[in-house]
Design an enzyme around this catalytic site. Structure first.
Site, PDB file in Angstrom:
ATOM      1  N   CYS A  75      52.460  36.515  31.559  1.00  0.00           N
ATOM      2  CA  CYS A  75      51.561  37.685  30.287  1.00  0.00           C
ATOM      3  C   CYS A  75      52.153  38.553  30.415  1.00  0.00           C
ATOM      4  O   CYS A  75      52.726  39.648  30.510  1.00  0.00           O
ATOM      5  CB  CYS A  75      50.331  38.360  31.260  1.00  0.00           C
ATOM      6  SG  CYS A  75      49.221  38.430  30.470  1.00  0.00           S
ATOM      7  N   LEU A  76      52.194  38.542  28.894  1.00  0.00           N
ATOM      8  CA  LEU A  76      52.258  39.190  27.582  1.00  0.00           C
ATOM      9  C   LEU A  76      51.828  41.308  28.276  1.00  0.00           C
ATOM     10  O   LEU A  76      53.377  42.111  27.965  1.00  0.00           O
ATOM     11  CB  LEU A  76      52.828  39.263  26.395  1.00  0.00           C
ATOM     12  CG  LEU A  76      52.739  37.683  25.881  1.00  0.00           C
ATOM     13  CD1 LEU A  76      51.864  38.301  24.343  1.00  0.00           C
ATOM     14  CD2 LEU A  76      54.030  38.183  26.063  1.00  0.00           C
TER      15      LEU A  76
ATOM     16  N   HIS B 292      43.036  31.831  31.087  1.00  0.00           N
ATOM     17  CA  HIS B 292      43.999  33.524  31.299  1.00  0.00           C
ATOM     18  C   HIS B 292      43.468  34.268  30.492  1.00  0.00           C
ATOM     19  O   HIS B 292      43.222  35.264  30.184  1.00  0.00           O
ATOM     20  CB  HIS B 292      45.845  32.765  31.478  1.00  0.00           C
ATOM     21  CG  HIS B 292      45.570  33.855  31.606  1.00  0.00           C
ATOM     22  ND1 HIS B 292      47.039  34.351  31.989  1.00  0.00           N
ATOM     23  CD2 HIS B 292      46.077  35.406  30.035  1.00  0.00           C
ATOM     24  CE1 HIS B 292      47.673  35.088  31.790  1.00  0.00           C
ATOM     25  NE2 HIS B 292      47.592  35.891  30.905  1.00  0.00           N
ATOM     26  N   GLU B 293      43.097  33.313  29.099  1.00  0.00           N
ATOM     27  CA  GLU B 293      42.189  34.151  28.001  1.00  0.00           C
ATOM     28  C   GLU B 293      41.126  34.857  28.642  1.00  0.00           C
ATOM     29  O   GLU B 293      40.889  35.941  27.663  1.00  0.00           O
ATOM     30  CB  GLU B 293      42.833  33.396  26.657  1.00  0.00           C
ATOM     31  CG  GLU B 293      44.108  33.154  26.065  1.00  0.00           C
ATOM     32  CD  GLU B 293      44.547  34.449  26.080  1.00  0.00           C
ATOM     33  OE1 GLU B 293      44.319  35.230  26.463  1.00  0.00           O
ATOM     34  OE2 GLU B 293      46.253  33.522  26.378  1.00  0.00           O
TER      35      GLU B 293
ATOM     36  N   GLN C  87      44.807  42.959  24.197  1.00  0.00           N
ATOM     37  CA  GLN C  87      45.762  43.088  24.214  1.00  0.00           C
ATOM     38  C   GLN C  87      46.762  44.001  24.094  1.00  0.00           C
ATOM     39  O   GLN C  87      48.051  44.196  23.700  1.00  0.00           O
ATOM     40  CB  GLN C  87      46.686  42.314  24.529  1.00  0.00           C
ATOM     41  CG  GLN C  87      46.098  40.844  26.328  1.00  0.00           C
ATOM     42  CD  GLN C  87      46.842  39.165  26.343  1.00  0.00           C
ATOM     43  OE1 GLN C  87      46.786  38.963  25.614  1.00  0.00           O
ATOM     44  NE2 GLN C  87      48.166  39.468  27.055  1.00  0.00           N
TER      45      GLN C  87
ATOM     46  N   GLY D  76      49.385  32.764  23.710  1.00  0.00           N
ATOM     47  CA  GLY D  76      47.996  32.421  23.713  1.00  0.00           C
ATOM     48  C   GLY D  76      48.051  34.437  23.923  1.00  0.00           C
ATOM     49  O   GLY D  76      49.156  35.174  24.237  1.00  0.00           O
TER      50      GLY D  76
ATOM     51  N   HIS E 133      40.809  37.527  30.317  1.00  0.00           N
ATOM     52  CA  HIS E 133      41.377  39.136  29.378  1.00  0.00           C
ATOM     53  C   HIS E 133      39.948  39.833  28.490  1.00  0.00           C
ATOM     54  O   HIS E 133      39.724  40.980  29.544  1.00  0.00           O
ATOM     55  CB  HIS E 133      41.940  38.468  28.394  1.00  0.00           C
ATOM     56  CG  HIS E 133      43.541  38.700  28.583  1.00  0.00           C
ATOM     57  ND1 HIS E 133      44.833  40.250  29.788  1.00  0.00           N
ATOM     58  CD2 HIS E 133      44.609  38.103  29.075  1.00  0.00           C
ATOM     59  CE1 HIS E 133      45.392  39.414  29.363  1.00  0.00           C
ATOM     60  NE2 HIS E 133      45.979  38.723  29.527  1.00  0.00           N
TER      61      HIS E 133
HETATM   62  O1  GNR Z   1      52.205  33.582  26.812  1.00  0.00           O
HETATM   63  C1  GNR Z   1      52.010  33.285  28.003  1.00  0.00           C
HETATM   64  N1  GNR Z   1      51.822  31.963  28.350  1.00  0.00           N
HETATM   65  C2  GNR Z   1      51.225  31.794  29.610  1.00  0.00           C
HETATM   66  C3  GNR Z   1      51.732  30.922  30.673  1.00  0.00           C
HETATM   67  C4  GNR Z   1      50.966  30.727  31.751  1.00  0.00           C
HETATM   68  C5  GNR Z   1      49.830  30.878  31.850  1.00  0.00           C
HETATM   69  C6  GNR Z   1      48.818  31.720  30.558  1.00  0.00           C
HETATM   70  C7  GNR Z   1      50.122  32.122  29.149  1.00  0.00           C
HETATM   71  S1  GNR Z   1      49.149  32.841  28.639  1.00  0.00           S
HETATM   72  C8  GNR Z   1      50.408  33.981  27.687  1.00  0.00           C
HETATM   73  C9  GNR Z   1      50.756  34.808  27.478  1.00  0.00           C
HETATM   74  C10 GNR Z   1      49.551  36.077  27.381  1.00  0.00           C
HETATM   75  O2  GNR Z   1      49.493  37.443  27.560  1.00  0.00           O
HETATM   76  N2  GNR Z   1      48.406  35.640  26.985  1.00  0.00           N
HETATM   77  O3  GNR Z   1      47.394  37.225  27.441  1.00  0.00           O
HETATM   78 NI    NI Z   2      47.809  37.485  29.911  1.00  0.00          NI
END
Ligand code: GNR
Ligand code: NI
Length: 174
Positions: free
Chosen positions: A94-95, A136-137, A51, A46, A140
């Site tokens: 999270c990246l 999660h997104e 980001q 995601g 953000h």
């Molecule tokens: O790559 C990602 N893996 C992930 C694993 C578990 C829950 C959420 C994620 S999102 C993350 C990429 C990211 O930072 N998205 O904002």
């Molecule tokens: Ni993230």
């Protein structure tokens, strides 16, 4: 296709709120394509526009496995309309917090309204890893990171390490 640089915590932009889009045009689709390339190359499942430093309500997701056909999902102006009472725990990464992972409890299922790649209104019922990823997104877009759900001790430890990593990479460059 262009790959963009990912913003790493701590960076104040990651704490800002993203703004909704008014229309979907070729310029926006080009940006979404760049987000997808950036996400695939990272690699991640995601990516939110913030980001890559853009405070717009845009998310790209692809939870397909490496062996499977790619299945990108583009979400513009997403609104979560339902969160289930029952929760599930997934290990999240999270990246913007490279190298750090934690088990996070969230609603197991969620529904959302959004605009798709072509500007069409859609809705989605998500469960499993997709529900986790969507939440999660969407976090953000509201300036929230998964470390915000951890104890202050664990959160501070992760952020301290990220600050040190940034200092060390600067030293290598200088
Ligand atoms: O790559 C990602 N893996 C992930 C694993 C578990 C829950 C959420 C994620 S999102 C993350 C990429 C990211 O930072 N998205 O904002
Ligand atoms: Ni993230």
């Amino acid at each position: 296709m262009i790959k963009r640089e990912i913003v790493i915590e701590p960076d104040p932009i990651l704490r800002e709120k993203s703004q909704p889009l008014e229309n979907v045009d070729d310029k926006l689709r080009k940006l979404m394509d760049e987000m997808l390339t950036t996400m695939y190359e990272a690699p991640g499942i995601g990516l939110a526009a913030v980001q890559i430093g853009i405070l717009k309500q845009i998310i790209v997701i692809d939870i397909s496995k490496e062996s499977e056909k790619k299945n990108p999902l583009f979400l513009i102006n997403p609104i979560i309309t339902f969160k289930s009472k029952n929760t599930s725990i997934h290990e999240e990464g999270c990246l913007s917090l490279p190298g750090h992972f934690a088990k996070i409890e969230r609603p197991a299922e969620c529904h959302l309204d959004y605009i798709d790649y072509y500007g069409k209104k859609k809705n989605l019922k998500a469960e499993g890893i997709l529900a986790t990823c969507v939440q999660h997104e969407v976090d953000h877009l509201n300036g929230v990171l998964f470390v915000d759900y951890l104890s202050k001790l664990k959160k501070d430890m992760i952020i301290k390490k990220l600050i040190k990593q940034k200092k060390d990479t600067n030293k290598i460059i200088l």
